[in-house]
Write an enzyme that holds these catalytic residues in place. Structure first.
Site, PDB file in Angstrom:
ATOM      1  N   SER A 142       8.934   2.802 -14.382  1.00  0.00           N
ATOM      2  CA  SER A 142       8.379   4.814 -13.737  1.00  0.00           C
ATOM      3  C   SER A 142       7.583   4.516 -13.633  1.00  0.00           C
ATOM      4  O   SER A 142       6.111   3.916 -13.408  1.00  0.00           O
ATOM      5  CB  SER A 142       9.418   5.596 -15.663  1.00  0.00           C
ATOM      6  OG  SER A 142       8.585   7.119 -15.334  1.00  0.00           O
ATOM      7  N   TYR A 155       7.485   7.947 -24.424  1.00  0.00           N
ATOM      8  CA  TYR A 155       7.372   6.944 -23.204  1.00  0.00           C
ATOM      9  C   TYR A 155       7.007   6.279 -22.600  1.00  0.00           C
ATOM     10  O   TYR A 155       7.551   5.293 -21.609  1.00  0.00           O
ATOM     11  CB  TYR A 155       8.508   8.708 -22.334  1.00  0.00           C
ATOM     12  CG  TYR A 155       8.969   8.200 -21.126  1.00  0.00           C
ATOM     13  CD1 TYR A 155      10.836   8.308 -21.761  1.00  0.00           C
ATOM     14  CD2 TYR A 155       8.369   7.974 -19.924  1.00  0.00           C
ATOM     15  CE1 TYR A 155      11.389   8.165 -19.503  1.00  0.00           C
ATOM     16  CE2 TYR A 155       9.162   8.278 -19.154  1.00  0.00           C
ATOM     17  CZ  TYR A 155      10.702   8.025 -18.887  1.00  0.00           C
ATOM     18  OH  TYR A 155      10.991   7.764 -18.181  1.00  0.00           O
TER      19      TYR A 155
END
Length: 260
Positions: A142, A155
């Site tokens: 990401s 995350y």
């Protein structure tokens, strides 16, 4: 380009994973789908990908938070297809809260599915790749594997870990015919992100469309979302001979987020 090869794509019953699975199947790869969802919907997706591309598509519901189920899934796929040639570690979940309010069980779940599952799947798949002298490990990281945002401690930690795992895997497989790279998307309109937009709209009282534009404009110079199809196209390229010397690389597909 990928005829005769087999790809396992975790978290592929929707969103980015589905886009990657469809792109690999379009190039002739057999595909093992994995993920949660309604059984009828998953079966319809499996059948559609197979029919559209003339390839074999199977589904395995292994829980990516459980190492034993991951190892069993890889073993079963190898038993059916001979080897997993392409492993795409995509499974992921999200939870948003300040660190001091972040539930311990949510931290453990995010780390297990977003990071540890990639380790366990890679560990299980590498031996057969080494025997064949060819393999592709593609980790879906990401923009948050390269930069941070507040309230996303688990995350961001997991995605930074994925980038590190990618580099270690690349070093350990150098010269073996196996490459390992990380794709780092920015905002993608997946079900996960749509829920974040809905939550923002509920909190702010603004419309979904207003919050959708506000979200993407915060980080993305292009002011637009990447698509699962574009990410699938990048995954296909990483499986090509043109990418034989690309390994250990975090590759941004984020509308310019990391250029700032």
């Amino acid at each position: 380009m990928l005829k005769g090869k087999t790809a396992l794509v975790t978290g592929s019953t929707s969103g980015i994973g589905q886009g990657i699975a469809e792109a690999l199947a379009a190039e002739g790869a057999n595909v093992v789908l994995n993920g949660f969802g309604e059984a009828a919907a998953i079966e319809a997706l499996r059948a559609q990908i197979a029919a559209d591309n003339g390839v074999t598509v199977t589904y395995d519901g292994a829980d990516m938070s459980k190492p034993a189920e991951i190892a069993r899934m890889v073993k079963d796929a190898e038993g059916r297809f001979g080897a997993i040639d392409i492993l795409v570690n995509n499974a992921g979940i999200q939870y948003v809260a300040p660190i001091e309010e972040f539930p311990d069980d949510r931290w453990d779940a995010v780390i297990a599915i977003n990071l540890s599952s990639a380790f366990h799947a890679t560990k299980a798949a590498l031996p057969a790749m080494r025997k064949k002298g060819w393999g592709r490990v593609i980790n879906i990281a990401s923009a948050h594997g390269l930069a941070a945002s507040a309230n996303k401690s688990a995350y961001v930690a997991a995605k930074h870990g994925i980038v590190g795992l990618t580099k270690v895997t690349a070093l350990e497989t150098g010269g073996s015919g196996i490459t390992c790279n990380a794709i780092c998307p920015g905002w993608v309109l997946t079900p996960l992100v749509k829920k974040q937009i809905e939550d923002r709209a509920k909190t702010s009282g603004k419309s979904y469309e207003e919050e959708k534009l506000a979200l993407v404009a915060e980080k993305t110079p292009s002011k637009d979302f990447s698509t699962p199809e574009q990410i699938g196209g990048l995954a296909v390229f990483l499986c090509s001979a043109s990418a034989d010397q690309i390994t250990g690389a975090p590759l941004s597909i984020d509308g310019g987020w990391m250029a700032q």
